[in-house]
Design an enzyme around this catalytic site. Structure first.
Site, PDB file in Angstrom:
ATOM      1  CE1 TYR A 105      -3.675  -2.465   0.188  1.00  0.00           C
ATOM      2  CE2 TYR A 105      -2.663  -3.262   2.224  1.00  0.00           C
ATOM      3  CZ  TYR A 105      -3.593  -3.409   1.203  1.00  0.00           C
ATOM      4  OH  TYR A 105      -4.428  -4.501   1.198  1.00  0.00           O
TER       5      TYR A 105
ATOM      6  CG  HIS B  57      -9.898  -2.445  -4.440  1.00  0.00           C
ATOM      7  ND1 HIS B  57     -10.336  -2.629  -3.151  1.00  0.00           N
ATOM      8  CD2 HIS B  57     -10.909  -2.824  -5.244  1.00  0.00           C
ATOM      9  CE1 HIS B  57     -11.564  -3.114  -3.187  1.00  0.00           C
ATOM     10  NE2 HIS B  57     -11.936  -3.239  -4.439  1.00  0.00           N
TER      11      HIS B  57
HETATM   12  C1  DQA Z   1      -7.712  -2.790  -0.577  1.00  0.00           C
HETATM   13  C2  DQA Z   1      -7.672  -4.251  -1.010  1.00  0.00           C
HETATM   14  C3  DQA Z   1      -8.439  -5.120  -0.038  1.00  0.00           C
HETATM   15  O1  DQA Z   1      -8.400  -6.476  -0.437  1.00  0.00           O
HETATM   16  C4  DQA Z   1      -7.821  -5.014   1.340  1.00  0.00           C
HETATM   17  O2  DQA Z   1      -8.565  -5.779   2.263  1.00  0.00           O
HETATM   18  C5  DQA Z   1      -7.620  -3.626   1.803  1.00  0.00           C
HETATM   19  C6  DQA Z   1      -7.224  -2.607   0.843  1.00  0.00           C
HETATM   20  C7  DQA Z   1      -6.835  -1.904  -1.496  1.00  0.00           C
HETATM   21  O3  DQA Z   1      -6.960  -0.685  -1.407  1.00  0.00           O
HETATM   22  O4  DQA Z   1      -6.013  -2.425  -2.250  1.00  0.00           O
HETATM   23  O5  DQA Z   1      -7.707  -3.334   2.986  1.00  0.00           O
HETATM   24  O6  DQA Z   1      -9.039  -2.334  -0.688  1.00  0.00           O
END
Ligand code: DQA
Length: 148
Positions: free
Chosen positions: A22, A101
């Site tokens: 992230y 995402h």
């Molecule tokens: C997310 C992807 C999801 O699978 C995960 O549970 C997250 C972040 C993303 O931003 O890539 O918490 O939404």
């Protein structure tokens, strides 16, 4: 135009958790980046984050009942993969919602490939880090301009 960005469960830890996935920017920094982008286009944006499923439903209801938003960007985090409550809240409201995402959910664990909200969202963007939110805004603007 005015947008609402909703971030769900665990997104408050962005910049601190799983940095390889992230990134290192905090949610506040990402929000500032989105706000700066919106200001260039003279669009307005509000932000909301909660780790609680029902609070996200409440926020979606509030946006609908109070009005004022042209579109919503929703990164529901892990709720994406199993929350029928959030899915129904999106279906209940008359505002286009884009599923966002930061990571490419299709290149990760099997369970992340399943989204219970995609079907009721206008579109989905994933894999571009903070850029996923910007791409979502671009998509929303396209949709909204066509429906004017
Ligand atoms: C997310 C992807 C999801 O699978 C995960 O549970 C997250 C972040 C993303 O931003 O890539 O918490 O939404």
């Amino acid at each position: 135009m005015k947008f609402l960005v909703i971030n769900g469960v665990n997104l408050n830890l962005t910049g601190k958790r799983e940095k390889g996935v992230y990134g290192t920017n905090s949610l506040e920094e990402i929000n500032a980046y989105i706000k700066a982008y919106c200001e260039v286009g003279e669009d307005q944006v509000d932000f909301y984050q909660s780790n609680l499923e029902g609070e996200i439903c409440n926020k979606l209801h509030e946006a609908f009942l109070k009005g004022g938003y042209d579109g919503i960007l929703l990164n529901a985090g892990a709720f994406t993969h199993y929350s029928y409550a959030i899915r129904d809240a999106i279906a209940a409201i008359d505002i286009p919602v884009v599923e966002v995402h930061m990571s490419n959910v299709h290149a990760r664990e099997e369970f992340r490939r399943m989204s219970v909200i995609s079907e009721v969202c206008k579109g989905t963007v994933c894999g571009f880090g903070a850029g996923s939110y910007i791409a979502g805004i671009v998509g929303l603007c396209e949709t909204l301009q066509k429906s004017e």
